[in-house]
Motif scaffolding. Structure first.
Motif, PDB file in Angstrom:
ATOM      1  N   ARG A 204       0.828  -1.205   0.000  1.00  0.00           N
ATOM      2  CA  ARG A 204       0.000   0.000   0.000  1.00  0.00           C
ATOM      3  C   ARG A 204       0.861   1.253   0.000  1.00  0.00           C
ATOM      4  N   VAL A 207       2.414   1.991  -3.522  1.00  0.00           N
ATOM      5  CA  VAL A 207       1.536   2.470  -4.603  1.00  0.00           C
ATOM      6  C   VAL A 207       0.785   3.732  -4.211  1.00  0.00           C
ATOM      7  N   ALA A 211      -0.805   6.432  -8.226  1.00  0.00           N
ATOM      8  CA  ALA A 211      -2.174   6.142  -8.636  1.00  0.00           C
ATOM      9  C   ALA A 211      -2.345   6.165 -10.152  1.00  0.00           C
ATOM     10  N   GLU A 214      -0.743   2.503 -14.135  1.00  0.00           N
ATOM     11  CA  GLU A 214      -1.689   1.403 -14.302  1.00  0.00           C
ATOM     12  C   GLU A 214      -1.011   0.041 -14.203  1.00  0.00           C
ATOM     13  N   LEU A 217      -0.325  -0.773 -10.569  1.00  0.00           N
ATOM     14  CA  LEU A 217      -1.554  -1.073  -9.851  1.00  0.00           C
ATOM     15  C   LEU A 217      -2.069  -2.465 -10.185  1.00  0.00           C
ATOM     16  N   THR A 220       0.151  -4.977  -8.469  1.00  0.00           N
ATOM     17  CA  THR A 220      -0.104  -4.985  -7.038  1.00  0.00           C
ATOM     18  C   THR A 220      -1.398  -5.719  -6.729  1.00  0.00           C
ATOM     19  N   TYR A 221      -2.406  -5.523  -7.571  1.00  0.00           N
ATOM     20  CA  TYR A 221      -3.675  -6.217  -7.360  1.00  0.00           C
ATOM     21  C   TYR A 221      -3.485  -7.726  -7.510  1.00  0.00           C
TER      22      TYR A 221
END
Length: 288
Positions: A204, A207, A211, A214, A217, A220-221
């Motif tokens: 968290r 990142v 934001a 892409e 993110l 990370t997801y």
């Protein structure tokens, strides 16, 4: 949980198809999958429990991300590969990642403490046998005293290591955990939750200021989804081992599954889950 994981894996598969490197190498997709999953064989052969394979130290960020990354890539590739063994390979990598994430100094202290308890029990029997035989038990009793002091030290160290994981317990509770049939499973589960929580916090933070990135993110997801799968892997194994190995009426005891399996599974989940409702269970401890 399974619905959440399926949705996460589906999204991860979509991301995999959108990655430029995947598009560029689509002609060699099967070879790419084989290369990414080629290191699974050593893990697939190791059927020991997560607790038995857990290191005696917390994984650092590099180790954790490497193990999680392999499992995340395997999950994405399994969605695209027409390989009936792909899911088995994913499972093997998730088990390997689970063992990595279950590592902790608390596990090392737990193993040392259980060995010390066995040593004390052996010396106590020797001293008693010497007294019954009318012999000199002085040496055995001196060894027993030293072994008892070492066990006390290791027990205190174990309590301290658990507190560092966010699980403060009493000395009596630690001793009960040491003699329980699934004490090592519980320690592994607690460590896995603590290590995943720590890694999630680091992700968290990494990142927070990206934001608009892409690709980061999405990656990370995918890691987040895999961490959930790792926790599910550890939890399911702990419950399964209680259900199938330790409870009376389990296959290990009777050679077949009894009619009270749903009841056993419910009791297993309560006793294996940190913060469970059955406070009288020795292995039921609350994380803070």
């Amino acid at each position: 949980m399974r619905l959440v994981l399926l949705a996460a894996v589906a999204f991860a598969a979509l991301v995999a198809h959108q990655r430029p490197d995947w598009v560029e190498q689509v002609q060699g997709g099967a070879r790419l999958v084989a290369a990414r999953l080629g290191d699974v064989a050593p893990f697939a052969a190791d059927r020991r429990s997560t607790a038995a394979r857990a290191p005696e130290r917390e994984p650092d960020r590099t180790q954790a991300l490497a193990a999680i990354g392999r499992a995340a890539d395997a999950q994405m590739d399994a969605q695209a590969a027409e390989d009936p063994t792909a899911r088995d390979r994913v499972t093997a990598l998730l088990r390997a990642a689970a063992a990595t994430m279950a590592g902790s100094e608390a596990m090392g202290e737990f193993r040392a403490m259980t060995e010390a308890r066995a040593r004390v029990a052996d010396l106590r029997e020797r001293a008693a046998a010497a007294r019954i035989a009318g012999g000199d038990a002085t040496t055995a009793e001196a060894q027993l005293t030293r072994a008892g002091a070492e066990l006390a030290r290791l027990t205190d160290a174990f309590v301290g290591r658990l507190a560092a994981l966010g699980v403060p317990i009493s000395r009596d509770a630690a001793e009960n955990l040491a003699v329980s049939a699934n004490g090592d499973d519980v320690v592994a589960l607690l460590a896995a939750y603590a290590n995943v929580e720590r890694l999630e916090g680091e992700l968290r933070a990494s990142v927070a200021g990206a934001a608009d990135n892409e690709a980061l993110l999405r990656r990370t997801y995918a890691v987040h989804a895999t961490l959930l799968a790792v926790l599910e892997t550890v939890q399911a194994e702990v419950v399964s081992r209680i259900d199938n190995l330790y409870l009376p009426g389990s296959p290990r005891w009777t050679g077949r599954r009894g009619t009270s399996a749903p009841t056993r599974r419910a009791a297993s989940a309560r006793s294996a889950t940190p913060g469970c409702a059955r406070r009288s269970t020795p292995t039921c401890v609350r994380r803070t």
